[in-house]
Every structure is written in structure tokens, then in C-alpha cells.
Design an enzyme around this catalytic site. Structure first.
Site, PDB file in Angstrom:
ATOM      1  N   HIS A 193       0.835  -1.219   0.000  1.00  0.00           N
ATOM      2  CA  HIS A 193       0.000   0.000   0.000  1.00  0.00           C
ATOM      3  C   HIS A 193       0.858   1.253   0.000  1.00  0.00           C
ATOM      4  O   HIS A 193       0.564   2.229  -0.673  1.00  0.00           O
ATOM      5  CB  HIS A 193      -0.880   0.032   1.247  1.00  0.00           C
ATOM      6  CG  HIS A 193      -2.170  -0.675   1.054  1.00  0.00           C
ATOM      7  ND1 HIS A 193      -3.147  -0.180   0.234  1.00  0.00           N
ATOM      8  CD2 HIS A 193      -2.632  -1.837   1.544  1.00  0.00           C
ATOM      9  CE1 HIS A 193      -4.159  -1.015   0.247  1.00  0.00           C
ATOM     10  NE2 HIS A 193      -3.880  -2.030   1.025  1.00  0.00           N
ATOM     11  N   GLU A 435      -8.032 -16.609 -22.639  1.00  0.00           N
ATOM     12  CA  GLU A 435      -6.708 -16.892 -22.082  1.00  0.00           C
ATOM     13  C   GLU A 435      -6.259 -18.315 -22.365  1.00  0.00           C
ATOM     14  O   GLU A 435      -5.155 -18.694 -22.030  1.00  0.00           O
ATOM     15  CB  GLU A 435      -6.736 -16.697 -20.560  1.00  0.00           C
ATOM     16  CG  GLU A 435      -7.192 -15.317 -20.156  1.00  0.00           C
ATOM     17  CD  GLU A 435      -7.165 -15.132 -18.658  1.00  0.00           C
ATOM     18  OE1 GLU A 435      -6.143 -14.681 -18.146  1.00  0.00           O
ATOM     19  OE2 GLU A 435      -8.184 -15.418 -17.998  1.00  0.00           O
ATOM     20  N   ASP A 459      -1.647 -15.407 -19.926  1.00  0.00           N
ATOM     21  CA  ASP A 459      -2.036 -16.819 -19.829  1.00  0.00           C
ATOM     22  C   ASP A 459      -2.147 -17.473 -21.196  1.00  0.00           C
ATOM     23  O   ASP A 459      -1.814 -18.638 -21.352  1.00  0.00           O
ATOM     24  CB  ASP A 459      -3.368 -16.942 -19.071  1.00  0.00           C
ATOM     25  CG  ASP A 459      -3.146 -16.934 -17.563  1.00  0.00           C
ATOM     26  OD1 ASP A 459      -2.227 -17.636 -17.113  1.00  0.00           O
ATOM     27  OD2 ASP A 459      -3.871 -16.217 -16.861  1.00  0.00           O
ATOM     28  N   CYS A 506      -5.229  -7.302 -22.610  1.00  0.00           N
ATOM     29  CA  CYS A 506      -4.876  -6.804 -21.279  1.00  0.00           C
ATOM     30  C   CYS A 506      -3.662  -7.510 -20.698  1.00  0.00           C
ATOM     31  O   CYS A 506      -3.344  -7.345 -19.528  1.00  0.00           O
ATOM     32  CB  CYS A 506      -6.064  -6.887 -20.329  1.00  0.00           C
ATOM     33  SG  CYS A 506      -6.598  -8.565 -20.037  1.00  0.00           S
TER      34      CYS A 506
HETATM   35  C1  PEP Z   1      -3.478 -12.338 -18.548  1.00  0.00           C
HETATM   36  O1  PEP Z   1      -3.504 -13.553 -18.317  1.00  0.00           O
HETATM   37  O2  PEP Z   1      -2.968 -11.841 -19.579  1.00  0.00           O
HETATM   38  C2  PEP Z   1      -4.062 -11.385 -17.587  1.00  0.00           C
HETATM   39  C3  PEP Z   1      -4.145 -10.096 -17.862  1.00  0.00           C
HETATM   40  O3  PEP Z   1      -4.498 -11.878 -16.381  1.00  0.00           O
HETATM   41  P1  PEP Z   1      -3.523 -12.174 -15.143  1.00  0.00           P
HETATM   42  O4  PEP Z   1      -2.173 -11.624 -15.517  1.00  0.00           O
HETATM   43  O5  PEP Z   1      -4.162 -11.518 -13.966  1.00  0.00           O
HETATM   44  O6  PEP Z   1      -3.559 -13.671 -15.092  1.00  0.00           O
HETATM   45 MG    MG Z   2      -4.758 -14.347 -16.705  1.00  0.00          MG
END
Ligand code: PEP
Ligand code: MG
Length: 587
Positions: A193, A435, A459, A506
Site C-alpha cells: 500500500h 486466455e 495466460d 490486457c
Molecule cells: C493475462 O492472463 O494476460 C491477464 C491479464 O491476467 P492475469 O495476468 O491476472 O492472469
Molecule cells: Mg490471466
């Protein structure tokens, strides 16, 4: 005077020089004081008084920090108030007092140590840090038992704060006062934090220094270099000058990043793209927006399950999500439902030890196996959607049936909320994360089921290439530009664009300039990433023509290896846009 240079973990960038203020250590006892049996009741009453006082203090602090530092930093106190209400925590304190006939101080020390041990078994650094919230509440109760007091700095003079560790509420109180130039801690990691707060308040910080509190005294001159993670105690004039000029360069670089944040998100030929942020705490929203995020593309909700002692209830979820929605409003926010299980274990859900956790009961699989826990989270997200800027994102979908089950649960909850006249956004967009390769190759079917798609490349790469994303022995095989990954990502983007279904990436791929440009060439518009990388991606994308990059990537997709793709794209893009990849790193 001895010059001391120490290396730690860079937690918040920037450079500060000034006088040290050393704050007292955490107030836990190392002495086991026993009491006679007849005093047990008195001791419990003493604990109850301290609890009452703690509750009052936290409520007051919540209001004060909300007004003076910002609502997003006040939510931590809501969490602390909830920890204080936790029955199992209070029961274990009273049990230790009764059974061991000890003072409340020792019971608090024991319970704190038990939680620390429990959290230390977690692999993820971010989650390990969450035991600090429990420590924070316990040490506050401890102080309210009327013994040791934390030393405070009475003078208003801006100083560098040096401490063993800062509890989240101490961090909000001390850093929010406006007279902290920099922070140096023995403990902590980049996702604590304190680190997050320091970054959002632009206070340079270095953590994980082990023993800075033993090396520096009140009033010593020191430099905190939060960019490189270095501390210098008693710097001679030559070193001070060197750091002053580094500070000037850094501040100019930062201004440049901030300027980039305000520029429009479009390529030279007018192709509009959207930089979005991946965050883990509501407190990160303002920093993300100031770095140019046009919304929160991924809110990882896991911390909610790991910061409190028992499973979070609907109200706890709701407080966090509505805080998040308000902080970002009118920008959109995608809240991802819980993504634990597998290697991110969650003792509270009593997940069995699995022989192959990455292929086990994780993410949506775990949620569908625990419908009551899942329903609580969905209900809270729906309630928080009343403002109209929230969407729901489901992690690790593998088959269409899972989407069907989720939709049914959402409809049930909506029906119930309607009948109780609780407000929510009836048109809340539903998205799934792609993913796993299975989901990627049925992207044409999934886009018909949902409102948007988010490609989790971290992933997707792991599962496509059969390379554990956190295993250093196979790290050399983890290749985002492997032709198979590019083909899968291209397939998903094509199917989504063809069906006019919003699509984002993402994973980390969206944050790297070269892979970011390749994604642009594949027709991607939405790039969600750790906010500190937004300026550099924005700069890279703004300096090219999308159509030209699309042609280059169209040719690259037919190449045989990741290395061939990298060399080809780099050469062609640089030949056309010499400045596209000449970029400095993140903040
Ligand atoms: C991903 O798998 O690309 C993702 C954004 O999720 P995390 O990194 O939280 O598994
Ligand atoms: Mg992921």
C-alpha cells in the site's frame, strides 16, 4: 561522517534529498506476560475497551483522509473496520487470553504472527503483502491498550520518512500530510500500500532496504532515488550535485510523460486507439487517469479475498466496487471476477491440493464450483453498476457453456435486485477473457455471446506454448511473438472486429512498444496495461501510420519464428518511422 549507499526495491519513482525522520518500529510485544485466572475477565474487558476506541479512531480517520487526501485513499479504513468486525479474529484473541492466561498484548502478538505465517506461504508478492492490513488493525488495538506510543514528528519541516514498515493507515496519515519528501523502508515490496500510495502522491520511495532504520539517525542528510532504488546517507556535496541534476532530468522526463498523457490517442493517419489501465486497488485510479488511461480495462479483484480474514461479504465488495466506479466516472471500468485457484491459492475456499494447478480449479471454474461465493461478488458488482460505467469481466473461459451459466446467474440476481428496487445498470456489458487456446479458436462463437472480449495474453501464451509463465527454467521459451500466438491473437481480433464486438488486449503484450505496434497492425484498438507503461505505448502508436503497420504485420504473420517476426517488424517499422521505437522505458 560515514557515507552509506544502500540498494532496495524502487517503489515510487523520483528523487528527493533532505533530512531524515526515523519513525518508531511496529508496536508488537516480545514478552509473554501471564495473568492469574481471576484476571481473565478484566483482561477481556480491557481488550474490549481498546477495540471500541480503535473503531472510533478508524471511523474518524476515514472521514479525515477522505476529505484531505481523497476518497480513493479512505477506502482502506472501510476494510480495516470490516477486519475489526471479524468474529473469528476476535474469538481467537479471547481464546488465547482465556486458555493461556496471558495479557491481551501477547494474544495480539500471537494472532499477528499466525496471520503473517499464513500469508507468507502465498506465492504472489502482492498477496503476501496483504497481511499488513491485519497487522495494521492489530497494532492499532495494541496501541490502544495504553502502552507504547509511536513517535511522531512534531515539526512541519518537510523530511524523508524512514521506518521499519508502514502500516496502510499510517502510510495514508503520514504521506497525506504533505510534508514527506521521500520514503525509505526496511520492509515492503513494490505492490505494498505504501508503494502504491507513494506513487499516486508522487513521493519517491525505496522499500525492502532490510536495515535502513538501524543505519540512519534523525536529522541525517539523505537522498532517496526511487527510480533506481538507491539510498545515500550523508552524501558529500559532489554526490548531492550529481543527484540534483538527475532530479532535473527526471522531472523533465516526467513532465514529458504527462504531456503525452494529454495528447490524443490516434496514429498519424487518424486511427483511434484507447489506452486503458490494469489495476488492483481503487486507490490507483487517479494515477492511471493522470497517465492517460481512458478507463480501467482490468480491475483484478483478488485482493478483496486475500486482505480479510474471512471471505468478503457483499457489502465489503460493494464498497470497493462503488468506490472504484465513482473514482473513474465517467470513464469505464471492467471488474474482473475472482481469478484465484491454481497457483494463487485461497485457504478460505478450502481448495484441494491439485497435482497440476494451472490446469485445475482456477478462475471461473472455481467460481462456478462455489456459486454462493460467486453470487455475492456478482451482486455487489451489479449494485455498483448503477452509475452506468461498470462492466463485468469473466476470467479464463474455456467453453460456451460457462458463459451460459454465468448469464443465468446474472439474470437471477438482476430479477432479485429489481424486485427489491435496488438500482443497477440493466445493460451492464458482459465480457470474457480469452486466455486458453480452446477459447481462442472458438472466438467466432464467443463474440456472439458477449458484449466484449479481453485477450489475456499472459495466460494465452503460457497455455499455447505449454510454458509456465513464472518458471525461470523455461523463461527462454516464453515468446509473445511466436507465430502461433500471433495467429491466435489475429484470429480473435478478426472475429471480434467482424462481429463489431469490442476487443482489448490486457496482457503484458499490450505494454511493450514492439508487440503493441504488432497488435495495432492486427487491428486492435484497446490496449490495457499497467498504467506506468501507457505514455510509452501512446508515444509509439502516435508516431506511426496504422495502415503501414498493418501491411508490415500482414507480411510478418507468415514468418517462421519469433525472432524472424521481431527482426522483420523492427526493421520495416524503423525504416518508415525512425522514432517509433526509440523510446525510454516506463516511469
Ligand atoms: C493475462 O492472463 O494476460 C491477464 C491479464 O491476467 P492475469 O495476468 O491476472 O492472469
Ligand atoms: Mg490471466
Amino acid at each position: 561522517m560515514e557515507i552509506i549507499r544502500l540498494r532496495g526495491i524502487p517503489a515510487a519513482p523520483g528523487i528527493a534529498a533532505g533530512e531524515a525522520f526515523v519513525s518508531a518500529r511496529l508496536a508488537f510485544s516480545s514478552r509473554r506476560e501471564t495473568i492469574p485466572s481471576r484476571k481473565v475477565k478484566d483482561e477481556q474487558a480491557r481488550l474490549a475497551r481498546a477495540l471500541k476506541q480503535t473503531r472510533r479512531q478508524l471511523a474518524l480517520l476515514r472521514t479525515k483522509i477522505g476529505k484531505e487526501v481523497g476518497e480513493e485513499h479512505a477506502v482502506i479504513f472501510d476494510a480495516h473496520l470490516l477486519i475489526l468486525e471479524d468474529r473469528s479474529l476476535l474469538a481467537s484473541l479471547n481464546k488465547i487470553i482465556t486458555e493461556e492466561r496471558v495479557r491481551a498484548e501477547w494474544a495480539l502478538t500471537q494472532v499477528n504472527a499466525n496471520y503473517r505465517r499464513l500469508f507468507e506461504t502465498l506465492k504472489d508478492e502482492y498477496f503476501r503483502q496483504r497481511h499488513l492490513d491485519i497487522s495494521d488493525v492489530l497494532s492499532r488495538i495494541y496501541k490502544n491498550l495504553g502502552r507504547k506510543r509511536t513517535r511522531r514528528d512534531a515539526s512541519k519541516k518537510p523530511k524523508i520518512l524512514v521506518a521499519h514498515d508502514l502500516l496502510p493507515s499510517e502510510a495514508a496519515g503520514l504521506l497525506g500530510r504533505g510534508n514527506t519528501l521521500g520514503v525509505a523502508l526496511d520492509m515492503g515490496g513494490a505492490t505494498s500500500h505504501t508503494a502504491i500510495l507513494a506513487r499516486s502522491l508522487n513521493i519517491p520511495a525505496v522499500v525492502g532496504l532490510h536495515d535502513i532504520t538501524g543505519r540512519v539517525k534523525n536529522g541525517d542528510q539523505m537522498i532517496v532515488d526511487g527510480t533506481d532504488g538507491e539510498i545515500i546517507i550523508n552524501p558529500p556535496p559532489a554526490i548531492l550535485r550529481e543527484f540534483e541534476s538527475k532530479k532535473i532530468r527526471y522531472d523533465a522526463y516526467r513532465r514529458e510523460l504527462r504531456r503525452t498523457a494529454r495528447l490524443s490517442s490516434q496514429t498519424l493517419d487518424g486511427f483511434r486507439f484507447r489506452p486503458m489501465a490494469n489495476i488492483e486497488l481503487p486507490e490507483e485510479v487517479s494515477q492511471a487517469l493522470s497517465l492517460g488511461a481512458e478507463g480501467i480495462g482490468l480491475f483484478r479483484s483478488e485482493f478483496l479475498y486475500l486482505r480479510s480474514v474471512s471471505l468478503p461479504d457483499e457489502e465489503e465488495h460493494y464498497q470497493v466496487y462503488s468506490q472504484l466506479a465513482r473514482a473513474a466516472y465517467p470513464a469505464p471500468v471492467s471488474i474482473r471476477t475472482i481469478d484465484v485457484g491454481g497457483e494463487k491459492s485461497l485457504p478460505k475456499l478450502r481448495v484441494e491440493q491439485e497435482p497440476n494447478p494451472a490446469l485445475g480449479l482456477r478462475a471461473i471454474r472455481l467460481s462456478l464450483k462455489n456459486p454462493d461465493v460467486f453470487r455475492t461478488q456478482l451482486r455487489a458488482i451489479l449494485r455498483a453498476s448503477a452509475l452506468g460505467n461498470v462492466s463485468l469481466l469473466i476470467p479464463m473461459i474455456t467453453e460456451v457453456e460457462e458463459v451460459g451459466e454465468v448469464k443465468m446467474m446474472i439474470e437471477e440476481i438482476k430479477g432479485d435486485l429489481r424486485s427489491r428496487r435496488v438500482k443497477f445498470d440493466d445493460a451492464i456489458p458482459l465480457g470474457v477473457m480469452i486466455e486458453v487456446p480452446a477459447a481462442a479458436v472458438i472466438a467466432d462463437l464467443l463474440v456472439k455471446e458477449v458484449d466484449f472480449i479481453s485477450i489475456g495474453t499472459n495466460d494465452l501464451i503460457q497455455y499455447s506454448l505449454a510454458v509456465d509463465r513464472s518458471n525461470e527454467f523455461v523463461a527462454h521459451l516464453y515468446k509473445p511473438l511466436h507465430p502461433s500466438v500471433l495467429r491466435l491473437v489475429k484470429f480473435i481480433i478478426d472475429k471480434a472486429n467482424g462481429a463489431r464486438c469490442r476487443v482489448a488486449v490486457c496482457g503484458e503484450m499490450a505494454a511493450e512498444p514492439l508487440s503493441g505496434l504488432i497488435l495495432l497492425g492486427l487491428g486492435l484498438r484497446e490496449f490495457s496495461m499497467n498504467p506506468i507503461f501507457i505514455p510509452r505505448i501512446k508515444k509509439a502508436l502516435r508516431s506511426v501510420e496504422q495502415r503501414a503497420v498493418q501491411r508490415i504485420v500482414g507480411q510478418a504473420i507468415g514468418l517462421r519464428t519469433a525472432q524472424e517476426v521481431e527482426e522483420f517488424v523492427m526493421e520495416k517499422i524503423l525504416a518508415r518511422h525512425p522514432h517509433a521505437l526509440l523510446l525510454s522505458g516506463g516511469e
